[in-house]
Design an enzyme around this catalytic site. Structure first.
Site, PDB file in Angstrom:
ATOM      1  N   ASN A 107       7.302  -5.650  -5.992  1.00  0.00           N
ATOM      2  CA  ASN A 107       5.962  -6.212  -5.770  1.00  0.00           C
ATOM      3  C   ASN A 107       5.042  -5.701  -6.876  1.00  0.00           C
ATOM      4  OD1 ASN A 107       3.462  -6.998  -4.847  1.00  0.00           O
ATOM      5  ND2 ASN A 107       3.396  -5.537  -3.137  1.00  0.00           N
ATOM      6  N   TRP A 108       4.672  -6.594  -7.772  1.00  0.00           N
ATOM      7  CA  TRP A 108       3.860  -6.168  -8.926  1.00  0.00           C
ATOM      8  C   TRP A 108       2.372  -6.085  -8.589  1.00  0.00           C
ATOM      9  CZ3 TRP A 108       6.201  -9.204 -13.738  1.00  0.00           C
ATOM     10  CH2 TRP A 108       7.514  -8.748 -13.939  1.00  0.00           C
ATOM     11  N   LYS A 109       2.009  -6.473  -7.385  1.00  0.00           N
ATOM     12  CA  LYS A 109       0.603  -6.395  -6.949  1.00  0.00           C
ATOM     13  C   LYS A 109      -0.324  -7.019  -8.002  1.00  0.00           C
ATOM     14  CE  LYS A 109       1.772  -2.209  -4.467  1.00  0.00           C
ATOM     15  NZ  LYS A 109       1.297  -1.201  -3.552  1.00  0.00           N
ATOM     16  N   HIS A 164       1.470  -8.137   3.759  1.00  0.00           N
ATOM     17  CA  HIS A 164       1.509  -6.805   3.155  1.00  0.00           C
ATOM     18  C   HIS A 164       0.339  -5.975   3.688  1.00  0.00           C
ATOM     19  CE1 HIS A 164       1.293  -3.654   0.114  1.00  0.00           C
ATOM     20  NE2 HIS A 164       2.560  -3.934  -0.155  1.00  0.00           N
ATOM     21  N   GLU A 167       7.168  -1.079   6.040  1.00  0.00           N
ATOM     22  CA  GLU A 167       6.412  -0.308   5.054  1.00  0.00           C
ATOM     23  C   GLU A 167       5.382   0.559   5.775  1.00  0.00           C
ATOM     24  OE1 GLU A 167       6.700  -2.218   0.955  1.00  0.00           O
ATOM     25  OE2 GLU A 167       4.912  -3.012   1.901  1.00  0.00           O
ATOM     26  N   GLY A 212       2.346   3.804  -2.098  1.00  0.00           N
ATOM     27  CA  GLY A 212       1.586   4.258  -3.261  1.00  0.00           C
ATOM     28  C   GLY A 212       1.098   5.693  -3.158  1.00  0.00           C
ATOM     29  N   GLY A 265       6.911  -1.053  -4.972  1.00  0.00           N
ATOM     30  CA  GLY A 265       5.647  -1.359  -5.631  1.00  0.00           C
ATOM     31  C   GLY A 265       5.598  -0.720  -7.008  1.00  0.00           C
ATOM     32  N   GLY A 266       4.987   0.460  -7.089  1.00  0.00           N
ATOM     33  CA  GLY A 266       4.754   1.141  -8.370  1.00  0.00           C
ATOM     34  C   GLY A 266       5.977   1.207  -9.267  1.00  0.00           C
TER      35      GLY A 266
HETATM   36  C1  PEP Z   1       4.499  -1.934  -1.867  1.00  0.00           C
HETATM   37  O1  PEP Z   1       3.593  -2.310  -2.566  1.00  0.00           O
HETATM   38  O2  PEP Z   1       5.007  -2.727  -1.071  1.00  0.00           O
HETATM   39  C2  PEP Z   1       4.964  -0.543  -2.001  1.00  0.00           C
HETATM   40  C3  PEP Z   1       5.908  -0.122  -1.198  1.00  0.00           C
HETATM   41  O3  PEP Z   1       4.379   0.233  -2.967  1.00  0.00           O
HETATM   42  P1  PEP Z   1       4.918   1.649  -3.547  1.00  0.00           P
HETATM   43  O4  PEP Z   1       6.398   1.477  -3.830  1.00  0.00           O
HETATM   44  O5  PEP Z   1       4.119   1.879  -4.788  1.00  0.00           O
HETATM   45  O6  PEP Z   1       4.690   2.674  -2.488  1.00  0.00           O
END
Ligand code: PEP
Length: 253
Positions: free
Chosen positions: A11-13, A97, A169, A175, A236-237
């Protein structure tokens, strides 16, 4: 034994301009050129979807959007319809999300409408659920997840849900660098599968992929994937850098 095929999703947000997204996707396709035993998807911002679609075509990387609106078309300024996503090359769409729930008033009811619109347009919804830190501390994790799952999937039949993907999640792990332990993830995934079983039967519950998301990195993915009910990860990150993300995809090596 199950035959659930692992899925690693990025997920590049709200990161990456069009040229940056094209560059990252191109590097990823090269790094994953020998990958065959796992499903991979990336969710760039809306603006880069069509261009990234050209880059990943024919590779093991599928395209996802980060959200959709349920109406087919109309005067809904700023929204994106399911058909627009399909025409841009999307196969998946992330729905509900925690950042959408937290900052953009997403509710279980709107999650339900978006999932329906995804199915109606042959998109695979990746439905996100998760508890906050306060809810976990007050021992409400299971009741919160039970409600999110049941309301989000209200009025669907087991036949409708065959292609559904769920992402657990925990909000406190997104994050933050705090990952749920593999045991914590397994406990929740097993619970989610039991809720699915009660509502939709054993066959469906066993076939649905449940991803874990929350500070997944190359150094913790193998341990998480070793859990029997963890079928992949929503990252995510660590999905923003192609080298790092490809190490997560290649967690078996
Ligand atoms: C996400 O954005 O779904 C996520 C899990 O982010 P991260 O991996 O940065 O915690």
């Amino acid at each position: 034994m199950t035959n659930r095929r692992p899925l690693i999703a990025g997920n590049w947000k709200m990161f990456k301009t069009c040229p940056e997204a094209v560059e990252t996707a191109g590097q990823l396709v090269k790094l994953l050129s020998m990958t065959t035993d796992i499903d991979v998807m990336i969710a760039p911002p809306f603006t880069a979807l069509a261009q990234v679609s050209d880059v990943v075509r024919g590779s093991c990387v599928s395209l996802s959007a980060q959200n959709l609106f349920w109406e087919a078309q109309g005067a809904f300024t700023g929204e994106i319809s399911p058909a627009m996503l399909v025409s841009a090359g999307c196969k998946y769409v992330i729905i509900g999300h925690s950042e959408r729930r937290q900052y953009f008033n997403e509710t279980d009811e709107t999650v339900n409408r978006r999932i329906k619109a995804a199915f109606d347009n042959d998109l695979i919804p990746v439905m996100c659920v998760g508890e906050s830190e306060k809810e976990r501390e007050s021992k409400n994790t299971f009741s919160v997840l039970d409600k999110q799952l049941k309301m989000g999937l209200e009025d669907f039949s087991s036949d409708d849900l065959k292609r559904l993907v769920i992402a657990y999640e925990p909000v406190w792990a997104i994050g933050t660098g705090k990952t749920a332990t593999s045991e914590q993830a397994q406990e929740v995934h097993k619970f989610l599968r039991s809720v699915l079983e009660k509502s939709f039967g054993n066959i469906l519950a066993k076939s649905i992929r449940i991803l874990y998301g929350g500070s997944v990195k190359p150094n913790n993915i193998a341990e998480l994937m070793a859990m029997p009910d963890v079928d992949g990860a929503l990252v995510g990150g660590a999905s923003l850098d192609p080298e790092t993300f490809s190490k997560i995809v290649h967690f078996r090596e």
